[in-house]
Design a protein around this motif. Structure first.
Motif, PDB file in Angstrom:
ATOM      1  N   LEU A 287      12.715  -2.749   8.709  1.00  0.00           N
ATOM      2  CA  LEU A 287      13.125  -3.431   7.488  1.00  0.00           C
ATOM      3  C   LEU A 287      12.471  -2.777   6.274  1.00  0.00           C
ATOM      4  CD1 LEU A 287      14.852  -5.971   6.949  1.00  0.00           C
ATOM      5  CD2 LEU A 287      12.740  -7.295   6.953  1.00  0.00           C
ATOM      6  N   PHE A 288      11.195  -2.440   6.402  1.00  0.00           N
ATOM      7  CA  PHE A 288      10.443  -1.830   5.288  1.00  0.00           C
ATOM      8  C   PHE A 288       9.818  -0.515   5.759  1.00  0.00           C
ATOM      9  CE2 PHE A 288       9.799  -6.518   4.692  1.00  0.00           C
ATOM     10  CZ  PHE A 288      10.639  -6.671   3.603  1.00  0.00           C
ATOM     11  N   PRO A 289      10.601   0.563   5.777  1.00  0.00           N
ATOM     12  CA  PRO A 289      10.103   1.840   6.334  1.00  0.00           C
ATOM     13  C   PRO A 289       8.836   2.342   5.632  1.00  0.00           C
ATOM     14  CG  PRO A 289      12.458   1.948   5.911  1.00  0.00           C
ATOM     15  CD  PRO A 289      11.991   0.662   5.324  1.00  0.00           C
ATOM     16  N   ILE A 290       8.663   2.031   4.366  1.00  0.00           N
ATOM     17  CA  ILE A 290       7.496   2.533   3.640  1.00  0.00           C
ATOM     18  C   ILE A 290       6.192   2.033   4.278  1.00  0.00           C
ATOM     19  CG2 ILE A 290       7.468   0.628   1.973  1.00  0.00           C
ATOM     20  CD1 ILE A 290       6.685   4.234   1.088  1.00  0.00           C
ATOM     21  N   LEU A 291       6.263   0.832   4.872  1.00  0.00           N
ATOM     22  CA  LEU A 291       5.048   0.270   5.478  1.00  0.00           C
ATOM     23  C   LEU A 291       4.613   1.096   6.686  1.00  0.00           C
ATOM     24  CD1 LEU A 291       5.738  -3.556   5.342  1.00  0.00           C
ATOM     25  CD2 LEU A 291       4.510  -2.131   3.709  1.00  0.00           C
ATOM     26  N   LYS A 292       5.601   1.642   7.393  1.00  0.00           N
ATOM     27  CA  LYS A 292       5.254   2.452   8.557  1.00  0.00           C
ATOM     28  C   LYS A 292       4.540   3.719   8.104  1.00  0.00           C
ATOM     29  CE  LYS A 292       6.963   4.057  12.920  1.00  0.00           C
ATOM     30  NZ  LYS A 292       8.096   4.214  13.831  1.00  0.00           N
ATOM     31  N   GLU A 293       5.088   4.298   7.018  1.00  0.00           N
ATOM     32  CA  GLU A 293       4.479   5.497   6.456  1.00  0.00           C
ATOM     33  C   GLU A 293       3.024   5.237   6.059  1.00  0.00           C
ATOM     34  OE1 GLU A 293       6.069   7.705   2.777  1.00  0.00           O
ATOM     35  OE2 GLU A 293       7.784   7.288   4.082  1.00  0.00           O
ATOM     36  N   LYS A 294       2.771   4.050   5.520  1.00  0.00           N
ATOM     37  CA  LYS A 294       1.439   3.755   4.970  1.00  0.00           C
ATOM     38  C   LYS A 294       0.616   2.890   5.903  1.00  0.00           C
ATOM     39  CE  LYS A 294       2.647   4.966   0.544  1.00  0.00           C
ATOM     40  NZ  LYS A 294       1.924   5.543  -0.556  1.00  0.00           N
ATOM     41  N   ARG A 295       0.941   2.882   7.183  1.00  0.00           N
ATOM     42  CA  ARG A 295       0.342   1.857   8.028  1.00  0.00           C
ATOM     43  C   ARG A 295      -1.173   1.975   8.174  1.00  0.00           C
ATOM     44  NH1 ARG A 295       2.964   5.220  11.452  1.00  0.00           N
ATOM     45  NH2 ARG A 295       1.856   5.971  13.295  1.00  0.00           N
ATOM     46  N   ARG A 296      -1.711   3.177   7.979  1.00  0.00           N
ATOM     47  CA  ARG A 296      -3.171   3.323   8.097  1.00  0.00           C
ATOM     48  C   ARG A 296      -3.878   3.147   6.749  1.00  0.00           C
ATOM     49  NH1 ARG A 296      -3.199   3.051  12.785  1.00  0.00           N
ATOM     50  NH2 ARG A 296      -2.338   4.496  14.301  1.00  0.00           N
ATOM     51  N   GLN A 297      -3.108   3.016   5.693  1.00  0.00           N
ATOM     52  CA  GLN A 297      -3.692   2.940   4.351  1.00  0.00           C
ATOM     53  C   GLN A 297      -4.115   1.510   4.019  1.00  0.00           C
ATOM     54  OE1 GLN A 297      -1.318   5.439   1.876  1.00  0.00           O
ATOM     55  NE2 GLN A 297      -2.173   4.573  -0.003  1.00  0.00           N
TER      56      GLN A 297
ATOM     57  N   GLN B 129       6.467  -6.053  -0.161  1.00  0.00           N
ATOM     58  CA  GLN B 129       7.109  -5.817   1.137  1.00  0.00           C
ATOM     59  C   GLN B 129       6.140  -6.152   2.269  1.00  0.00           C
ATOM     60  OE1 GLN B 129       9.011  -1.965   1.404  1.00  0.00           O
ATOM     61  NE2 GLN B 129       9.529  -1.983  -0.760  1.00  0.00           N
ATOM     62  N   LEU B 130       4.886  -5.733   2.085  1.00  0.00           N
ATOM     63  CA  LEU B 130       3.885  -6.005   3.116  1.00  0.00           C
ATOM     64  C   LEU B 130       3.676  -7.510   3.263  1.00  0.00           C
ATOM     65  CD1 LEU B 130       1.796  -4.949   5.115  1.00  0.00           C
ATOM     66  CD2 LEU B 130       0.130  -4.907   3.249  1.00  0.00           C
ATOM     67  N   ALA B 131       3.657  -8.198   2.128  1.00  0.00           N
ATOM     68  CA  ALA B 131       3.431  -9.640   2.164  1.00  0.00           C
ATOM     69  C   ALA B 131       4.557 -10.337   2.936  1.00  0.00           C
ATOM     70  CB  ALA B 131       3.335 -10.188   0.742  1.00  0.00           C
ATOM     71  N   VAL B 132       5.801  -9.910   2.684  1.00  0.00           N
ATOM     72  CA  VAL B 132       6.926 -10.497   3.413  1.00  0.00           C
ATOM     73  C   VAL B 132       6.830 -10.117   4.893  1.00  0.00           C
ATOM     74  CG1 VAL B 132       9.430 -10.552   3.646  1.00  0.00           C
ATOM     75  CG2 VAL B 132       8.407 -10.491   1.365  1.00  0.00           C
TER      76      VAL B 132
ATOM     77  N   ASP C 226       7.356 -17.165  -2.491  1.00  0.00           N
ATOM     78  CA  ASP C 226       7.099 -17.579  -3.871  1.00  0.00           C
ATOM     79  C   ASP C 226       7.134 -16.355  -4.784  1.00  0.00           C
ATOM     80  OD1 ASP C 226       6.398 -18.789  -6.193  1.00  0.00           O
ATOM     81  OD2 ASP C 226       4.621 -19.817  -5.402  1.00  0.00           O
ATOM     82  N   GLU C 227       8.207 -16.216  -5.534  1.00  0.00           N
ATOM     83  CA  GLU C 227       8.417 -15.097  -6.463  1.00  0.00           C
ATOM     84  C   GLU C 227       8.137 -13.747  -5.808  1.00  0.00           C
ATOM     85  OE1 GLU C 227       7.382 -15.430 -10.444  1.00  0.00           O
ATOM     86  OE2 GLU C 227       7.555 -17.607 -10.533  1.00  0.00           O
ATOM     87  N   PRO C 228       8.917 -13.411  -4.790  1.00  0.00           N
ATOM     88  CA  PRO C 228       8.665 -12.143  -4.088  1.00  0.00           C
ATOM     89  C   PRO C 228       8.927 -10.928  -4.960  1.00  0.00           C
ATOM     90  CG  PRO C 228      10.715 -13.129  -3.336  1.00  0.00           C
ATOM     91  CD  PRO C 228      10.063 -14.139  -4.210  1.00  0.00           C
ATOM     92  N   THR C 229       9.664 -11.087  -6.061  1.00  0.00           N
ATOM     93  CA  THR C 229       9.989  -9.916  -6.877  1.00  0.00           C
ATOM     94  C   THR C 229       9.178  -9.871  -8.163  1.00  0.00           C
ATOM     95  OG1 THR C 229      11.770 -11.050  -8.039  1.00  0.00           O
ATOM     96  CG2 THR C 229      12.347  -9.914  -6.003  1.00  0.00           C
ATOM     97  N   ALA C 230       8.143 -10.704  -8.257  1.00  0.00           N
ATOM     98  CA  ALA C 230       7.340 -10.720  -9.485  1.00  0.00           C
ATOM     99  C   ALA C 230       6.624  -9.388  -9.667  1.00  0.00           C
ATOM    100  CB  ALA C 230       6.321 -11.846  -9.421  1.00  0.00           C
ATOM    101  N   GLY C 231       6.722  -8.859 -10.869  1.00  0.00           N
ATOM    102  CA  GLY C 231       5.952  -7.671 -11.221  1.00  0.00           C
ATOM    103  C   GLY C 231       6.410  -6.384 -10.577  1.00  0.00           C
TER     104      GLY C 231
ATOM    105  N   PRO D 207      12.917  -3.005 -11.723  1.00  0.00           N
ATOM    106  CA  PRO D 207      14.268  -3.519 -11.406  1.00  0.00           C
ATOM    107  C   PRO D 207      14.866  -2.891 -10.154  1.00  0.00           C
ATOM    108  CG  PRO D 207      14.087  -3.020 -13.755  1.00  0.00           C
ATOM    109  CD  PRO D 207      12.808  -2.567 -13.129  1.00  0.00           C
ATOM    110  N   ILE D 208      14.622  -1.593  -9.943  1.00  0.00           N
ATOM    111  CA  ILE D 208      15.201  -0.939  -8.760  1.00  0.00           C
ATOM    112  C   ILE D 208      14.605  -1.533  -7.489  1.00  0.00           C
ATOM    113  CG2 ILE D 208      15.435   1.238  -7.517  1.00  0.00           C
ATOM    114  CD1 ILE D 208      15.214   2.619 -10.280  1.00  0.00           C
ATOM    115  N   VAL D 209      13.268  -1.639  -7.491  1.00  0.00           N
ATOM    116  CA  VAL D 209      12.591  -2.203  -6.323  1.00  0.00           C
ATOM    117  C   VAL D 209      13.030  -3.650  -6.110  1.00  0.00           C
ATOM    118  CG1 VAL D 209      10.357  -2.765  -5.318  1.00  0.00           C
ATOM    119  CG2 VAL D 209      10.626  -0.672  -6.659  1.00  0.00           C
ATOM    120  N   MET D 210      13.261  -4.337  -7.236  1.00  0.00           N
ATOM    121  CA  MET D 210      13.664  -5.736  -7.139  1.00  0.00           C
ATOM    122  C   MET D 210      14.997  -5.857  -6.410  1.00  0.00           C
ATOM    123  SD  MET D 210      13.721  -8.415 -10.209  1.00  0.00           S
ATOM    124  CE  MET D 210      15.358  -8.260 -10.848  1.00  0.00           C
ATOM    125  N   ASP D 211      15.974  -5.012  -6.797  1.00  0.00           N
ATOM    126  CA  ASP D 211      17.274  -5.047  -6.125  1.00  0.00           C
ATOM    127  C   ASP D 211      17.116  -4.778  -4.636  1.00  0.00           C
ATOM    128  OD1 ASP D 211      18.504  -5.649  -8.419  1.00  0.00           O
ATOM    129  OD2 ASP D 211      19.207  -3.606  -8.862  1.00  0.00           O
TER     130      ASP D 211
END
Ligand SMILES: Nc1ncnc2c1ncn2[C@@H]1O[C@H](COP(=O)(O)OP(=O)(O)O)[C@@H](O)[C@H]1O
Ligand SMILES: [Mg+2]
Lengths: 277, 335
Positions: free
Chosen positions: A163-173, A185-188, A202-207, A210-214
């Motif tokens: 669902l969130f490929p970026i998390l796999k990339e950063k999994r050790r970070q 994304q990590l929080a979800v 609760d406001e998952p798109t805060a801060g 716009p691209i990331v929000m979509d």
């Protein structure tokens, strides 16, 4: 009061070698759960009904507020800043004492359960702020999400990574080093790790940009399509209502308007006051 | 051969004692830093927790000795250690239930917990004295030396002798094992990770289904274990005297702060920094200098500070670190 003021009780020297300025939790973790009661005939999957209450001994923030989510649907809560949206979410999760009202989930009355036990009852919650463990790696964050599970979590983790490929990339970070969008994304992802039967955001798109929000919205819709009911607070009212099966407009801790997303978008008053014409 | 003699004198009088002392401080500082990271306050009762744990261990040691049980060349106290830890864990859990939990539930400012810990310190102080008295106790038995001075001289033909006490070797070995076990626990096990998660974000830990009271209990048990082990090693190496354990609180806090409070790795580094500074600054370097510079006849002992002032060293290090690197050598909480 700032965190430092709270930690030092507003007096004396502010030396962090004596006191750790990290804020304490806001919830009393030693509270035991009360008994679970029977639900009511014809209840939605989740309903917080007639909730009134506030923080500690402070004044009521919520006034007879009702929020519900049906199986397989997305419900959103919108409203001005300080309306009590986050407070309503916390109330549903048992993080503040309700003076009146009840919370019922999947045919059971869970009003007396503490937050830990609501997690076990199948609820997942992503709070508005401080929703990751900053010093732990992404993978450890996900593992902590699955804390209550005794079975193998590898499959669920793979699903979250899909669902969130970026998390796999950063999994050790360390999670604290992630950008705003990645953090959300990590929080979800963390909340999904319990395989909850209901997800509260609760406001998952805060801060986030716009691209990331979509992108986040797309993912959330994808999660809902998978059959997981979602209750979401969102400040981008237009976008939120467009995807909502049910929408609640909260004003000063009380229900102001309730309806399907479409109904509310076509409601003149809601349009004027919340959607900017 | 004079350089070798100088080296042996340095090892014998500075390096070995400082390494053992550093390991003891590091174990103590780990307990302090753990409580700080998870319960958010500096526990002033830690020194007396060490004293209590050591006292219980000594009592059990005496009982074992009376029963004729020993560990051969190793001190019997090692055998008594698990019971010492269990007794101390019981006491700190009781203290938490009776004192700290009350404030935790109220969400009291952590400075109040610090003050409460000062009270607990005096209480434990009295308890230890009631239990075992105020006098000095020596409880090290078994072989006294791994290497003694005479054997070393005969073996190497050097003029300078080197002694390695069993307790010193034991201290370092036990410290390495304990530190390894602690890091393995914190980084690899679910409960250890839950402790780190709680120290990162209490509310989110709760929302992940982690029971905060369990985390707190686990923290106290581990802190009690670390305190007892540190205290017993210190007592074996020197001698047990309740008052010394009150005094050792200062170098332990210095170690924890120098390393960066809340950071376990820092606590270990800090322990050795403080120990080596303390020993090096209070050691009379005349002998070592005599080997290295045979012609030189300095006026004094080449001792920077008398041993009476050794606690001043911790203070000075503390102040220097706070002035120039307030977060400690490893990044802890900013001070
Ligand atoms: N932890 C808290 N303690 C006391 N009052 C709070 C706390 N959090 C929020 N409030 C108050 O509750 C009201 C509603 O806040 P909140 O639920 O965060 O609003 P929203 O999420 O709709 O912006 C505000 O007046 C706020 O000041
Ligand atoms: Mg909010």
């Amino acid at each position: 009061m700032s965190d430092a003021e709270k930690a030092f009780g507003k007096r004396g020297n502010r030396d962090a070698s004596v006191v750790n300025p990290r804020p304490a939790g806001t919830v009393d973790g030693s509270r035991r759960s009360g008994p679970v009661g029977p639900g009511r005939e014809g209840d939605p999957f989740l309903i917080g009904e007639g909730m009134s209450g506030g923080y500690g001994r402070g004044p009521d923030i919520l006034h007879d507020c009702t929020i519900a989510v049906e199986k397989g649907q997305i419900a959103v809560i919108v409203g001005p800043n300080g309306a009590g949206k986050s407070t309503a979410m916390k109330a549903i999760f048992g993080m503040l004492d309700l003076r009146k009202g009840s919370v019922r989930l999947d045919g059971r009355d869970i009003t007396a359960l503490n937050p830990q036990d609501r997690v076990k009852a199948g609820m997942g919650f992503v709070p508005q702020v401080n929703n990751i463990f900053p010093s732990m790696s992404c993978e450890e964050n996900l593992e902590m999400g699955a804390f209550i599970r005794k079975d193998d979590i590898a499959d669920t983790m793979a699903q979250v990574y899909d669902l969130f490929p970026i998390l796999k990339e950063k999994r050790r970070q360390a999670a604290g080093e992630l950008s705003g969008g990645q953090r959300q994304q990590l929080a979800v992802g963390r909340a999904l790790m319990t395989r909850p039967s209901l997800l509260m955001l609760d406001e998952p798109t805060a801060g986030v940009s716009p691209i990331v929000m979509d992108e986040l919205f797309d993912r959330i819709i994808a999660i809902a399509r998978g059959g997981l009911p979602i209750l979401m607070v969102e400040q981008n009212a237009k976008q939120a209502m467009a995807i909502a099966d049910k929408a609640y407009v909260l004003v000063q801790g009380a229900n102001a308007h309730t309806g399907s997303g479409k109904e509310l978008m076509n409601n003149d008053e809601v349009r004027r006051t919340f959607l900017g014409g | 051969m004079d350089i070798l003699n100088a080296l042996v004198a340095f090892l014998n009088f500075v390096f070995i004692p400082a390494a053992a002392y550093g390991a003891q401080l590091a174990l103590g500082a780990l307990g302090v830093t753990l409580i700080y990271g998870i319960l958010r306050f500096s526990n002033f009762a830690h020194g007396d927790t060490m004293a209590f744990g050591t006292a219980v261990t000594i009592l059990v040691t005496w009982a074992l000795q009376a029963a004729g049980i020993s560990l051969g060349p190793l001190p019997t106290a090692l055998l008594a250690l698990p019971l010492g830890i269990a007794g101390t864990a019981a006491l700190v859990l009781l203290t938490d239930r009776a004192v700290y939990r009350f404030y935790r539930v109220q969400k009291a400012a952590p400075i109040i917990l610090v003050m409460a810990s000062v009270g607990v310190m005096f209480l434990m102080n009295g308890l230890t004295r009631l239990l075992i008295g105020v006098d000095e106790q020596r409880f090290a038995d078994g072989a006294r030396f791994v290497i003694n001075v005479r054997d070393f001289r005969e073996m190497t033909g050097l003029q300078e002798g080197l002694a390695l006490k069993t307790t010193q070797a034991l201290t370092v070995i036990v410290a390495v094992i304990v530190v390894w076990a602690l890091f393995w626990f914190l980084n690899r096990t679910k409960s250890g990770k839950a402790m780190r998660a709680y120290s990162d974000n209490e509310d989110l830990a709760l929302l992940s289904g982690i029971d905060p009271e369990k985390v707190v209990r686990l923290t106290w048990i581990i802190a009690a274990g670390l305190a007892t082990i540190a205290g017993v090693l210190y007592g074996l190496d020197k001698a047990f005297k309740p008052f010394n354990y009150f005094q050792i609180l200062l170098p332990i806090f210095a170690a924890a702060i120098v390393g960066g409070l809340g950071n376990p790795l820092g606590a270990i580094a800090g322990g050795f920094v403080v120990a080596f500074s303390e020993v090096a600054i209070t050691y009379p370097w005349l002998k070592v200098a005599g080997y290295l510079f045979p012609g030189w006849e300095p006026g004094g002992l080449l001792q920077l500070l008398g041993t009476e002032y050794k606690f001043a060293v911790s203070f000075v290090i503390l102040i220097v670190v706070l002035l120039f690197k307030p977060t400690g050598l490893f990044r802890g909480k900013s001070v």
